[in-house]
Design a protein around this motif. Structure first.
Motif, PDB file in Angstrom:
ATOM      1  N   PHE A   9     -35.824   2.404   1.445  1.00 13.10           N
ATOM      2  CA  PHE A   9     -36.689   3.576   1.515  1.00 13.10           C
ATOM      3  C   PHE A   9     -37.179   3.790   2.945  1.00 13.10           C
ATOM      4  CE2 PHE A   9     -36.760   2.269  -2.892  1.00 13.10           C
ATOM      5  CZ  PHE A   9     -36.626   3.482  -3.559  1.00 13.10           C
ATOM      6  N   GLU A  49     -22.574  11.060   0.962  1.00 12.37           N
ATOM      7  CA  GLU A  49     -22.068   9.947   0.170  1.00 12.37           C
ATOM      8  C   GLU A  49     -20.825   9.387   0.843  1.00 12.37           C
ATOM      9  OE1 GLU A  49     -21.550  10.858  -3.979  1.00 12.37           O
ATOM     10  OE2 GLU A  49     -23.516  11.829  -4.103  1.00 12.37           O
ATOM     11  N   LYS A  82     -27.003  -3.510  -6.378  1.00 12.07           N
ATOM     12  CA  LYS A  82     -27.493  -2.206  -5.916  1.00 12.07           C
ATOM     13  C   LYS A  82     -28.633  -2.454  -4.949  1.00 12.07           C
ATOM     14  CE  LYS A  82     -26.516  -0.099 -10.369  1.00 12.07           C
ATOM     15  NZ  LYS A  82     -27.109   0.457 -11.585  1.00 12.07           N
ATOM     16  N   GLU A  83     -28.592  -1.821  -3.800  1.00 14.56           N
ATOM     17  CA  GLU A  83     -29.671  -1.927  -2.813  1.00 14.56           C
ATOM     18  C   GLU A  83     -30.156  -0.523  -2.483  1.00 14.56           C
ATOM     19  OE1 GLU A  83     -28.893  -5.624   0.129  1.00 14.56           O
ATOM     20  OE2 GLU A  83     -27.522  -3.948   0.403  1.00 14.56           O
ATOM     21  N   THR A  84     -31.477  -0.384  -2.393  1.00 12.13           N
ATOM     22  CA  THR A  84     -32.055   0.887  -1.981  1.00 12.13           C
ATOM     23  C   THR A  84     -33.022   0.621  -0.841  1.00 12.13           C
ATOM     24  OG1 THR A  84     -31.892   1.674  -4.265  1.00 12.13           O
ATOM     25  CG2 THR A  84     -33.260   2.967  -2.773  1.00 12.13           C
ATOM     26  N   LYS A 126     -29.040   4.368  -0.555  1.00 12.18           N
ATOM     27  CA  LYS A 126     -28.704   3.546  -1.724  1.00 12.18           C
ATOM     28  C   LYS A 126     -27.276   3.048  -1.545  1.00 12.18           C
ATOM     29  CE  LYS A 126     -29.961   3.897  -6.183  1.00 12.18           C
ATOM     30  NZ  LYS A 126     -30.251   4.567  -7.433  1.00 12.18           N
ATOM     31  N   ARG A 127     -27.094   1.724  -1.726  1.00 16.22           N
ATOM     32  CA  ARG A 127     -25.754   1.130  -1.650  1.00 16.22           C
ATOM     33  C   ARG A 127     -25.417   0.501  -2.999  1.00 16.22           C
ATOM     34  NH1 ARG A 127     -27.031  -1.354   3.841  1.00 16.22           N
ATOM     35  NH2 ARG A 127     -26.625   0.389   5.223  1.00 16.22           N
ATOM     36  N   LEU A 128     -24.238   0.811  -3.482  1.00 19.30           N
ATOM     37  CA  LEU A 128     -23.737   0.266  -4.735  1.00 19.30           C
ATOM     38  C   LEU A 128     -22.482  -0.533  -4.396  1.00 19.30           C
ATOM     39  CD1 LEU A 128     -23.965   3.675  -6.626  1.00 19.30           C
ATOM     40  CD2 LEU A 128     -25.656   1.855  -6.680  1.00 19.30           C
ATOM     41  N   GLU A 176     -22.172   4.346  -0.624  1.00 17.91           N
ATOM     42  CA  GLU A 176     -23.446   4.493   0.078  1.00 17.91           C
ATOM     43  C   GLU A 176     -23.860   5.950  -0.021  1.00 17.91           C
ATOM     44  OE1 GLU A 176     -24.611   2.614   4.047  1.00 17.91           O
ATOM     45  OE2 GLU A 176     -24.253   4.700   4.593  1.00 17.91           O
ATOM     46  N   THR A 232     -33.671   8.099   2.317  1.00 23.50           N
ATOM     47  CA  THR A 232     -33.489   6.924   1.460  1.00 23.50           C
ATOM     48  C   THR A 232     -31.995   6.623   1.427  1.00 23.50           C
ATOM     49  OG1 THR A 232     -35.408   7.453   0.099  1.00 23.50           O
ATOM     50  CG2 THR A 232     -33.724   6.051  -0.918  1.00 23.50           C
ATOM     51  N   LYS A 245     -33.548  -4.462  -4.421  1.00 20.10           N
ATOM     52  CA  LYS A 245     -32.227  -4.992  -4.757  1.00 20.10           C
ATOM     53  C   LYS A 245     -32.200  -5.249  -6.253  1.00 20.10           C
ATOM     54  CE  LYS A 245     -31.465  -7.257  -0.340  1.00 20.10           C
ATOM     55  NZ  LYS A 245     -31.020  -8.449   0.355  1.00 20.10           N
ATOM     56  N   LYS A 263     -34.369  -8.007 -10.369  1.00 21.43           N
ATOM     57  CA  LYS A 263     -34.789  -7.008  -9.383  1.00 21.43           C
ATOM     58  C   LYS A 263     -35.717  -7.648  -8.365  1.00 21.43           C
ATOM     59  CE  LYS A 263     -37.016  -2.449  -9.416  1.00 21.43           C
ATOM     60  NZ  LYS A 263     -37.573  -1.433 -10.310  1.00 21.43           N
TER      61      LYS A 263
END
Length: 179
Positions: free
Chosen positions: A107, A77, A103-105, A95-97, A86, A93, A114, A121
């Motif tokens: 994979f 993290e 929020k972006e993920t 994930k960015r907040l 992040e 995977t 997003k 979404k």
């Protein structure tokens, strides 16, 4: 407390509770070994590395304010000074907040999700297909140019890559089928 000065110039201070503080000869690095097994290192470049023995987690703080946590399951993290977070999961995977609520993920298969602060979404699949969900509609966009939209009232509109437009009412009855 007991203080030792070693022949190489390092100083080791031992406290009554078992904690030890070691200072390098050039005084640029300090390592503290706590009685509970935790270890704190202050590096010459001003990074602070703290190892939590109980959780086997390492927390590194950089001079610019970046913080990085590394967990025993290989999750990482990152906490950026601007408030962005992040998380890199063991399966890769990411994930960015963001501080603005986005929020972006990402994979491993190339899919990106997003989610905006308002709940909208957007999912982009590795094959180029796109799915958009908002409070007003759900839309699917296909690589061939076809776009299907289902509105919150149940009405459907499909625009095919061939130019055909098909609109269905809330019950699924075709109300327009135009080429």
């Amino acid at each position: 407390q007991v203080e030792e000065v070693l022949t190489d110039g390092r100083r080791i201070i031992t406290f009554r509770n078992g904690t030890k503080k070691e200072i390098s000869a050039d005084k640029r690095m300090t390592m503290i070994s706590f009685f509970n097994g935790d270890i704190k290192k202050i590096m010459p470049d001003q990074r602070v590395i703290y190892y939590y023995a109980d959780t086997q987690t390492t927390h590194t703080t950089y001079p610019d304010g970046l913080e990085v946590l590394q967990f025993p399951n290989n999750q990482i993290e990152k906490l950026f000074p601007d408030g962005t977070q992040e998380i890199v999961f063991p399966d890769h995977t990411v994930k960015r907040l963001y501080s603005d609520g986005l929020k972006e993920t990402f994979f491993p298969d190339g899919t990106v999700v997003k989610v905006k602060k308002n709940g909208d979404k957007i999912v982009v699949f590795s094959n180029g297909r796109k799915k958009i969900h908002t409070g007003r509609f759900k839309r699917w966009e296909y690589p061939d140019g076809t776009v299907k939209t289902v509105f919150s009232n149940g009405r459907q509109e499909t625009k095919y890559s061939t130019g055909t437009v098909r609109i269905k009412d809330e019950e699924g009855n075709i109300i327009l089928d135009k080429k």
